[in-house]
Design a protein around this motif. Structure first.
Motif, PDB file in Angstrom:
ATOM      1  N   ARG A 228       0.825  -1.209   0.000  1.00 32.38           N
ATOM      2  CA  ARG A 228       0.000   0.000   0.000  1.00 32.38           C
ATOM      3  C   ARG A 228       0.864   1.267   0.000  1.00 32.38           C
ATOM      4  O   ARG A 228       0.630   2.202   0.765  1.00 32.38           O
ATOM      5  CB  ARG A 228      -0.950   0.017   1.195  1.00 32.38           C
ATOM      6  CG  ARG A 228      -1.875  -1.195   1.268  1.00 32.38           C
ATOM      7  CD  ARG A 228      -2.722  -1.137   2.532  1.00 32.38           C
ATOM      8  NE  ARG A 228      -3.508  -2.352   2.711  1.00 32.38           N
ATOM      9  CZ  ARG A 228      -4.757  -2.519   2.279  1.00 32.38           C
ATOM     10  NH1 ARG A 228      -5.362  -1.533   1.635  1.00 32.38           N
ATOM     11  NH2 ARG A 228      -5.406  -3.659   2.500  1.00 32.38           N
ATOM     12  N   THR A 229       1.849   1.295  -0.889  1.00 34.78           N
ATOM     13  CA  THR A 229       2.763   2.441  -0.954  1.00 34.78           C
ATOM     14  C   THR A 229       2.270   3.467  -1.954  1.00 34.78           C
ATOM     15  O   THR A 229       2.290   3.236  -3.168  1.00 34.78           O
ATOM     16  CB  THR A 229       4.176   1.983  -1.352  1.00 34.78           C
ATOM     17  OG1 THR A 229       4.625   0.975  -0.444  1.00 34.78           O
ATOM     18  CG2 THR A 229       5.150   3.161  -1.351  1.00 34.78           C
ATOM     19  N   GLY A 230       1.848   4.626  -1.445  1.00 32.14           N
ATOM     20  CA  GLY A 230       1.496   5.766  -2.278  1.00 32.14           C
ATOM     21  C   GLY A 230       0.570   5.423  -3.437  1.00 32.14           C
ATOM     22  O   GLY A 230      -0.415   4.685  -3.292  1.00 32.14           O
ATOM     23  N   LYS A 231       0.906   5.967  -4.615  1.00 33.31           N
ATOM     24  CA  LYS A 231       0.051   5.783  -5.794  1.00 33.31           C
ATOM     25  C   LYS A 231      -0.012   4.327  -6.254  1.00 33.31           C
ATOM     26  O   LYS A 231      -0.928   3.924  -6.978  1.00 33.31           O
ATOM     27  CB  LYS A 231       0.544   6.649  -6.945  1.00 33.31           C
ATOM     28  CG  LYS A 231       1.924   6.258  -7.488  1.00 33.31           C
ATOM     29  CD  LYS A 231       2.329   7.119  -8.667  1.00 33.31           C
ATOM     30  CE  LYS A 231       3.675   6.668  -9.253  1.00 33.31           C
ATOM     31  NZ  LYS A 231       4.069   7.497 -10.427  1.00 33.31           N
ATOM     32  N   ASP A 234      -3.165   1.232  -5.808  1.00 30.86           N
ATOM     33  CA  ASP A 234      -4.237   0.778  -6.714  1.00 30.86           C
ATOM     34  C   ASP A 234      -3.718   0.387  -8.095  1.00 30.86           C
ATOM     35  O   ASP A 234      -4.476   0.396  -9.068  1.00 30.86           O
ATOM     36  CB  ASP A 234      -5.283   1.898  -6.857  1.00 30.86           C
ATOM     37  CG  ASP A 234      -5.981   2.207  -5.545  1.00 30.86           C
ATOM     38  OD1 ASP A 234      -6.214   1.264  -4.776  1.00 30.86           O
ATOM     39  OD2 ASP A 234      -6.271   3.397  -5.290  1.00 30.86           O
ATOM     40  N   TYR A 235      -2.458   0.032  -8.182  1.00 29.23           N
ATOM     41  CA  TYR A 235      -1.903  -0.386  -9.486  1.00 29.23           C
ATOM     42  C   TYR A 235      -2.444  -1.743  -9.926  1.00 29.23           C
ATOM     43  O   TYR A 235      -2.385  -2.088 -11.103  1.00 29.23           O
ATOM     44  CB  TYR A 235      -0.373  -0.452  -9.409  1.00 29.23           C
ATOM     45  CG  TYR A 235       0.322   0.805  -9.917  1.00 29.23           C
ATOM     46  CD1 TYR A 235      -0.178   2.069  -9.633  1.00 29.23           C
ATOM     47  CD2 TYR A 235       1.478   0.718 -10.670  1.00 29.23           C
ATOM     48  CE1 TYR A 235       0.458   3.207 -10.083  1.00 29.23           C
ATOM     49  CE2 TYR A 235       2.128   1.856 -11.132  1.00 29.23           C
ATOM     50  CZ  TYR A 235       1.617   3.104 -10.831  1.00 29.23           C
ATOM     51  OH  TYR A 235       2.251   4.228 -11.282  1.00 29.23           O
ATOM     52  N   TYR A 236      -2.950  -2.528  -8.993  1.00 29.91           N
ATOM     53  CA  TYR A 236      -3.494  -3.851  -9.297  1.00 29.91           C
ATOM     54  C   TYR A 236      -4.918  -3.930  -8.767  1.00 29.91           C
ATOM     55  O   TYR A 236      -5.398  -3.022  -8.078  1.00 29.91           O
ATOM     56  CB  TYR A 236      -2.609  -4.949  -8.705  1.00 29.91           C
ATOM     57  CG  TYR A 236      -1.210  -4.945  -9.294  1.00 29.91           C
ATOM     58  CD1 TYR A 236      -0.884  -5.759 -10.377  1.00 29.91           C
ATOM     59  CD2 TYR A 236      -0.233  -4.088  -8.785  1.00 29.91           C
ATOM     60  CE1 TYR A 236       0.388  -5.730 -10.933  1.00 29.91           C
ATOM     61  CE2 TYR A 236       1.035  -4.053  -9.344  1.00 29.91           C
ATOM     62  CZ  TYR A 236       1.345  -4.871 -10.422  1.00 29.91           C
ATOM     63  OH  TYR A 236       2.593  -4.832 -10.982  1.00 29.91           O
ATOM     64  N   ILE A 237      -5.612  -5.002  -9.106  1.00 32.96           N
ATOM     65  CA  ILE A 237      -7.032  -5.138  -8.738  1.00 32.96           C
ATOM     66  C   ILE A 237      -7.123  -5.946  -7.444  1.00 32.96           C
ATOM     67  O   ILE A 237      -6.893  -7.170  -7.443  1.00 32.96           O
ATOM     68  CB  ILE A 237      -7.810  -5.821  -9.877  1.00 32.96           C
ATOM     69  CG1 ILE A 237      -7.682  -4.996 -11.157  1.00 32.96           C
ATOM     70  CG2 ILE A 237      -9.286  -5.985  -9.489  1.00 32.96           C
ATOM     71  CD1 ILE A 237      -8.225  -5.696 -12.389  1.00 32.96           C
ATOM     72  N   TRP A 238      -7.436  -5.256  -6.369  1.00 29.96           N
ATOM     73  CA  TRP A 238      -7.501  -5.867  -5.045  1.00 29.96           C
ATOM     74  C   TRP A 238      -8.941  -5.896  -4.548  1.00 29.96           C
ATOM     75  O   TRP A 238      -9.710  -4.973  -4.776  1.00 29.96           O
ATOM     76  CB  TRP A 238      -6.655  -5.081  -4.042  1.00 29.96           C
ATOM     77  CG  TRP A 238      -5.176  -5.061  -4.349  1.00 29.96           C
ATOM     78  CD1 TRP A 238      -4.503  -4.105  -5.034  1.00 29.96           C
ATOM     79  CD2 TRP A 238      -4.219  -6.033  -3.946  1.00 29.96           C
ATOM     80  NE1 TRP A 238      -3.174  -4.419  -5.099  1.00 29.96           N
ATOM     81  CE2 TRP A 238      -2.957  -5.596  -4.443  1.00 29.96           C
ATOM     82  CE3 TRP A 238      -4.273  -7.238  -3.238  1.00 29.96           C
ATOM     83  CZ2 TRP A 238      -1.791  -6.318  -4.235  1.00 29.96           C
ATOM     84  CZ3 TRP A 238      -3.113  -7.944  -3.024  1.00 29.96           C
ATOM     85  CH2 TRP A 238      -1.879  -7.494  -3.521  1.00 29.96           C
ATOM     86  N   ASP A 283      -3.027  -8.972 -12.664  1.00 33.41           N
ATOM     87  CA  ASP A 283      -3.507  -8.015 -13.668  1.00 33.41           C
ATOM     88  C   ASP A 283      -3.341  -6.582 -13.184  1.00 33.41           C
ATOM     89  O   ASP A 283      -3.661  -6.265 -12.030  1.00 33.41           O
ATOM     90  CB  ASP A 283      -4.985  -8.263 -13.968  1.00 33.41           C
ATOM     91  CG  ASP A 283      -5.183  -9.385 -14.970  1.00 33.41           C
ATOM     92  OD1 ASP A 283      -4.441 -10.383 -14.879  1.00 33.41           O
ATOM     93  OD2 ASP A 283      -6.072  -9.273 -15.822  1.00 33.41           O
ATOM     94  N   LEU A 284      -2.905  -5.726 -14.084  1.00 37.36           N
ATOM     95  CA  LEU A 284      -2.838  -4.297 -13.783  1.00 37.36           C
ATOM     96  C   LEU A 284      -4.238  -3.699 -13.786  1.00 37.36           C
ATOM     97  O   LEU A 284      -5.134  -4.169 -14.504  1.00 37.36           O
ATOM     98  CB  LEU A 284      -1.976  -3.574 -14.824  1.00 37.36           C
ATOM     99  CG  LEU A 284      -0.466  -3.805 -14.703  1.00 37.36           C
ATOM    100  CD1 LEU A 284       0.241  -3.332 -15.971  1.00 37.36           C
ATOM    101  CD2 LEU A 284       0.101  -3.087 -13.481  1.00 37.36           C
TER     102      LEU A 284
END
Length: 638
Positions: A228-231, A234-238, A283-284
């Motif tokens: 959960r580092t900065g931007k 949400d780079y991946y689908i959680w 997946d991104l």
């Protein structure tokens, strides 16, 4: 008396050279003036001179080289020179105007030139299996560079190199750990740059794999996201997961392409992440603008040619359009067009696949990859027709088709449909309209490795010669075993056989490159049944027509004259899978083919099939063009 004779002598003679007069000669102009009489007495007796009128005319001045400006102007004002000059001037103006008008007309009427990705076949290379240059048993970028002459021997000008980014290689390199680094197995970024230079030195083009759908779980982005580092959060689908009796319950029942759950629990983040492929390939999240920007920067950094492989997330078409816009920024210079293909294989929904072409006004991929010939459940003339017709009748108007009979993710032609059909399948691939894609080794008829212990039998090392390890490596072993038939199926030996699969492939690419109907002409279906598939390639304005009779079943005899009454009674075999038949004349009323045999027939006709009413709806053309025999050029409006 002397005085009178002296008076009668004009002074002009001395000026014209008649008499040299070093003294004073009295004439009428000096009658009233005093003269020295003594001097007059001592003057020698003058003599008379007769002047020839012809000689006098010869002294008239004529134009000569190097004349001064004053003399030049005197002659240029004469009518005969002025009129000639004006005639020449207006002739030059008229010729220049005619040339400009002709140039504008040719440009206006000429069809769009085919781009490099349309003009010939694409040769797909799986780098780990192509050529090993450092004896470690793995193919690499230097190995590809060593074998570029093989590509040019095939008359191919575009190569497609599958993914070689740094990766754990658990997924064969399709999950990148770093988009900006070459995996050490394949070499270095310097090796890549040298390869690109060598490719361009030979006048070739290159397509690279870029797979933005997912990354490796070793990628820096994923490590930052799971923490959960900065931007990067949400780079991946959680999604949150539920627990039931100590077991993790996924958010929904979605499954991956491998049939198991598409959700994987992460012990660090205590959530599940989504993966359409293996759990090592998260997946991104393309809803994140930061993710989109990262991919745009990756494309920009390479400024090279890319093949885009994407799978469908919500809003994916908007993302692909943005990729297209980024690549167009590097396509403005003539001859430097950046190609983009998409690899979404919607087997059950051809309309969804066609959406990747984009629309009339908004471009997406140059073409989505066509796997119809690989997805056939059985082989016959009818099934081949159906696979081709499915694509052509659904393809948007003005778009460009493509065809592939092999890939790194499918069994080889020989193993999938039988080695007796390799040649006829290559003949089909290279005579259809559009861009054919050949997977390495199919040009010599390579087969899958016949071993149950091999995970990737279609990725066996390229068979270059009959030496140890098929010439793939000089090391002791290769990353996958070489097929046991390498001594009889290899490049070196087939180059020496006139009737080999390799030389037939080469003849077909040469035919395709040299004949206009094969490049951009019409394709019309003539006949299909359980055994044969027959079609023609023709071009408006050109009498020469090619008819393909391809056997995908058992021995067959067909009366083509009965199907197309306008056919001539005979046709010449331009190419055949049986080389001994080439050049022979055959009756169009009785065309016989053996199992797996293919014929390219050539004939002349003034009534091409696509103009016949009986074949309306059975003919297709992409990038339509017409040929003018008088001017030897292509034009659009015919």
């Amino acid at each position: 008396m002397v005085e009178e004779e002296a008076k009668s002598l004009p002074m002009e003679l001395s000026e014209k050279g008649g008499i040299e007069n070093n003294g004073f000669v009295q004439n009428e102009a000096f009658d009233g003036k005093e003269t020295d009489t003594s001097s007059r007495e001592e003057m020698p007796k003058a003599c008379s001179v007769d002047v020839d009128p012809v000689a006098e005319e010869e002294t008239v001045l004529k134009p000569y080289a190097g004349m001064p400006k004053e003399v030049l102007l005197k002659f240029s004002s004469q009518a005969r020179y002025r009129v000639t000059r004006e005639i020449l001037f207006w002739l030059i103006i008229a010729a220049a105007a005619a040339l400009v008008c002709a140039t504008i007309a040719i440009i206006a009427l000429s069809p769009k030139c085919l781009d490099w990705w349309q003009a010939g076949p694409i040769y797909q290379i799986y780098p780990r299996s192509f050529k090993d240059s450092n004896m470690d048993g793995n193919g690499d970028l230097k190995g590809i560079q060593e074998k570029l002459d093989h590509v040019t021997y095939l008359n191919i000008k575009t190569i497609w190199i599958t993914s070689f980014f740094k990766s754990p290689l658990k997924d064969l390199g399709y999950g990148a750990e770093d988009f900006y680094a070459v995996d050490p197995i394949f070499g270095s970024m310097s090796d890549f740059e040298n390869l690109i230079s060598a490719i361009h030195d030979r006048g070739l083009k290159v397509i690279m794999d870029l797979i933005p759908n997912h990354t490796s779980d070793k990628h820096r982005w994923f490590q930052l996201s799971r923490n959960r580092t900065g931007k990067y959060t949400d780079y991946y689908i959680w999604q949150d997961c539920m627990e039931d009796a100590g077991a993790v319950v996924p958010p929904n029942n979605w499954v991956s392409v491998f049939g198991n759950s598409s959700w994987q629990f992460d012990d660090v983040r205590k959530q599940c992440y989504f993966h359409q492929f293996g759990k090592e390939q998260p997946d991104l999240n393309f809803r994140s603008l930061d993710v989109q920007q990262e991919i745009h920067e990756t494309i920009t950094a390479y400024s090279q040619l890319y093949h885009d492989y994407t799978t469908t997330q919500v809003g994916m078409h908007d993302i692909i359009r943005s990729f297209r816009q980024t690549m167009n920024q590097f396509s403005r210079e003539p001859g430097r067009y950046r190609f983009m293909g998409s690899g979404d294989d919607e087997k059950e929904d051809i309309e969804a696949t066609m959406m990747y072409y984009g629309t009339t006004f908004i471009q997406e991929a140059d073409f989505p990859l066509n796997f119809n010939l690989m997805n056939m459940k059985n082989l016959s003339g009818n099934s081949v027709f159906e696979a081709i017709n499915l694509w052509m009748k659904n393809m948007p108007v003005g778009k460009w088709p493509n065809w592939a009979a092999g890939s790194p993710n499918a069994a080889r032609i020989s193993s999938r449909i039988g080695k007796e059909y390799v040649n006829v399948m290559n003949m089909l691939l290279l005579t259809l309209p559009g861009t054919p894609v050949t997977y390495y080794g199919e040009e010599i008829g390579m087969e899958n490795i016949a071993s149950e212990n091999v995970t990737f039998p279609e990725k066996s090392p390229m068979q270059w010669n009959g030496k140890a390890n098929a010439g793939f490596t000089e090391g002791n072993s290769s990353w996958l075993p070489v097929n046991s038939n390498y001594e009889s199926v290899n490049v070196e030996i087939q180059r020496s056989w006139s009737n080999s699969t390799l030389n037939l492939y080469r003849e077909l690419t040469q035919l395709r490159n040299n004949e206009l109907p094969m490049n951009r002409g019409w394709m019309c279906y003539i006949w299909s049944d359980s055994n044969v598939f027959v079609y023609v390639r023709e071009l408006d304005g050109l009498d020469r027509t090619f008819m393909m009779v391809l056997n995908f079943g058992q021995e067959s005899t067909i009366d083509l004259k009965a199907i197309v009454p306008n056919l001539p009674s005979e046709a010449v075999i331009r190419l055949s899978t049986n080389f001994s038949n080439a050049g022979k004349a055959v009756s169009t009323k009785l065309i016989k083919t053996e199992m797996g045999e293919g014929l390219v027939l050539e004939y002349n006709t003034a009534k091409p099939v696509h103009t016949l009413k009986a074949f309306q709806g059975k003919c297709f053309v992409a990038e339509k063009a017409c040929y003018s025999m008088a001017l030897n050029l292509l034009y659009m409006n015919c």
